[in-house]
Design a protein around this motif. Sequence first.
Motif, PDB file in Angstrom:
ATOM      1  N   MET A   1       0.984  -1.110   0.123  1.00 33.67           N
ATOM      2  CA  MET A   1       0.080   0.206  -0.368  1.00 33.67           C
ATOM      3  C   MET A   1       1.283   1.282  -0.103  1.00 33.67           C
ATOM      4  N   GLY A   2       2.213   0.894   0.876  1.00 35.58           N
ATOM      5  CA  GLY A   2       2.936   1.555   0.752  1.00 35.58           C
ATOM      6  C   GLY A   2       3.141   2.666  -0.522  1.00 35.58           C
ATOM      7  N   LYS A   3       3.766   1.278  -0.998  1.00 37.23           N
ATOM      8  CA  LYS A   3       4.284   1.883  -2.600  1.00 37.23           C
ATOM      9  C   LYS A   3       3.500   2.995  -3.687  1.00 37.23           C
ATOM     10  N   VAL A   4       1.816   2.164  -3.414  1.00 37.25           N
ATOM     11  CA  VAL A   4       1.261   2.517  -3.997  1.00 37.25           C
ATOM     12  C   VAL A   4       1.409   4.093  -3.828  1.00 37.25           C
ATOM     13  N   PHE A   5       0.869   4.515  -2.670  1.00 38.59           N
ATOM     14  CA  PHE A   5       1.339   6.220  -2.197  1.00 38.59           C
ATOM     15  C   PHE A   5       2.277   6.708  -2.787  1.00 38.59           C
ATOM     16  N   GLY A   6       3.412   5.981  -2.722  1.00 43.27           N
ATOM     17  CA  GLY A   6       3.974   6.981  -3.480  1.00 43.27           C
ATOM     18  C   GLY A   6       4.271   7.267  -4.726  1.00 43.27           C
ATOM     19  N   ILE A   7       3.783   6.501  -5.383  1.00 44.42           N
ATOM     20  CA  ILE A   7       3.918   6.205  -6.440  1.00 44.42           C
ATOM     21  C   ILE A   7       2.712   7.639  -7.326  1.00 44.42           C
ATOM     22  N   LEU A   8       1.920   6.935  -6.048  1.00 47.34           N
ATOM     23  CA  LEU A   8       0.815   8.278  -6.937  1.00 47.34           C
ATOM     24  C   LEU A   8       1.141   9.548  -6.484  1.00 47.34           C
ATOM     25  N   LEU A   9       1.711   9.918  -5.425  1.00 49.13           N
ATOM     26  CA  LEU A   9       2.529  11.593  -4.895  1.00 49.13           C
ATOM     27  C   LEU A   9       3.328  11.797  -5.899  1.00 49.13           C
ATOM     28  N   ILE A  10       4.223  10.919  -6.713  1.00 50.02           N
ATOM     29  CA  ILE A  10       5.186  11.084  -7.635  1.00 50.02           C
ATOM     30  C   ILE A  10       4.443  11.583  -8.825  1.00 50.02           C
ATOM     31  N   VAL A  11       3.510  10.948  -9.118  1.00 47.93           N
ATOM     32  CA  VAL A  11       2.239  11.362 -10.715  1.00 47.93           C
ATOM     33  C   VAL A  11       1.740  12.456 -10.099  1.00 47.93           C
ATOM     34  N   LEU A  12       1.496  12.920  -8.798  1.00 46.37           N
ATOM     35  CA  LEU A  12       0.147  14.187  -8.452  1.00 46.37           C
ATOM     36  C   LEU A  12       1.703  15.149  -8.614  1.00 46.37           C
ATOM     37  N   ALA A  13       3.038  14.432  -7.950  1.00 49.11           N
ATOM     38  CA  ALA A  13       4.317  15.949  -8.711  1.00 49.11           C
ATOM     39  C   ALA A  13       4.625  16.589  -9.822  1.00 49.11           C
ATOM     40  N   ILE A  14       4.573  15.520 -10.666  1.00 51.96           N
ATOM     41  CA  ILE A  14       4.991  15.710 -12.055  1.00 51.96           C
ATOM     42  C   ILE A  14       3.675  16.329 -12.994  1.00 51.96           C
ATOM     43  N   TRP A  15       2.605  15.778 -12.088  1.00 50.24           N
ATOM     44  CA  TRP A  15       1.019  16.853 -13.509  1.00 50.24           C
ATOM     45  C   TRP A  15       1.569  18.367 -12.717  1.00 50.24           C
ATOM     46  N   VAL A  16       1.505  18.512 -11.612  1.00 48.92           N
ATOM     47  CA  VAL A  16       1.019  20.026 -11.002  1.00 48.92           C
ATOM     48  C   VAL A  16       2.801  20.493 -12.127  1.00 48.92           C
ATOM     49  N   GLY A  17       4.047  19.943 -11.750  1.00 55.55           N
ATOM     50  CA  GLY A  17       5.118  20.878 -12.732  1.00 55.55           C
ATOM     51  C   GLY A  17       4.231  21.104 -13.796  1.00 55.55           C
ATOM     52  N   LEU A  18       4.288  19.731 -14.363  1.00 50.89           N
ATOM     53  CA  LEU A  18       3.868  19.949 -16.061  1.00 50.89           C
ATOM     54  C   LEU A  18       2.273  20.814 -16.129  1.00 50.89           C
ATOM     55  N   GLU A  19       2.140  21.043 -14.983  1.00 47.45           N
ATOM     56  CA  GLU A  19       0.795  22.314 -15.026  1.00 47.45           C
ATOM     57  C   GLU A  19       1.502  23.977 -15.601  1.00 47.45           C
ATOM     58  N   VAL A  20       2.227  23.865 -13.964  1.00 51.05           N
ATOM     59  CA  VAL A  20       2.963  24.842 -13.609  1.00 51.05           C
ATOM     60  C   VAL A  20       4.088  25.481 -14.691  1.00 51.05           C
ATOM     61  N   MET A  21       4.396  24.251 -15.519  1.00 51.38           N
ATOM     62  CA  MET A  21       5.477  24.817 -16.848  1.00 51.38           C
ATOM     63  C   MET A  21       4.675  25.485 -17.817  1.00 51.38           C
ATOM     64  N   ASN A  22       3.812  24.711 -17.595  1.00 51.21           N
ATOM     65  CA  ASN A  22       2.972  25.220 -19.434  1.00 51.21           C
ATOM     66  C   ASN A  22       2.646  25.997 -19.416  1.00 51.21           C
ATOM     67  N   ASN A  23       1.222  26.291 -18.297  1.00 47.99           N
ATOM     68  CA  ASN A  23       0.671  27.934 -17.867  1.00 47.99           C
ATOM     69  C   ASN A  23       1.522  29.036 -16.670  1.00 47.99           C
ATOM     70  N   GLY A  24       2.413  28.124 -16.668  1.00 48.81           N
ATOM     71  CA  GLY A  24       2.510  29.775 -15.218  1.00 48.81           C
ATOM     72  C   GLY A  24       2.268  29.342 -14.295  1.00 48.81           C
ATOM     73  N   THR A  25       2.401  29.980 -12.698  1.00 49.37           N
ATOM     74  CA  THR A  25       1.489  30.020 -11.918  1.00 49.37           C
ATOM     75  C   THR A  25       0.439  30.796 -11.984  1.00 49.37           C
ATOM     76  N   ALA A  26       0.540  31.590 -13.062  1.00 47.18           N
ATOM     77  CA  ALA A  26      -1.008  31.903 -12.824  1.00 47.18           C
ATOM     78  C   ALA A  26      -2.257  31.088 -13.729  1.00 47.18           C
TER      79      ALA A  26
END
Length: 73
Positions: free
Chosen positions: A1-26
């Motif tokens: 269960m811990g590995k699934v949670f860790g993978i989910l956090l990594i995917v979430l971090a990548i998604w947020v990073g790509l969203e900010v990179m492509n659209n800026g913080t605004a």
Amino acid sequence: MGKVFGILLIVLAIWVGLEVMNNGTAGAFDGAFVRAGLVSPEEAVNDVPLGSRASGAVERAHRKTEDRLAEFD
């Protein structure tokens, strides 16, 4: 269960990073960072997505090279 949670956090971090990179913080998540108070509206106005900054730099370099080459003609 811990590995699934860790993978989910990594995917979430990548998604947020790509969203900010492509659209800026605004523009990321339709301005959620501005509404949440994580970014001030003044910073958001001047915030330019990374893709726009990179393409702008390439276009400026291309124009500068064309201007230099035009001097020799």
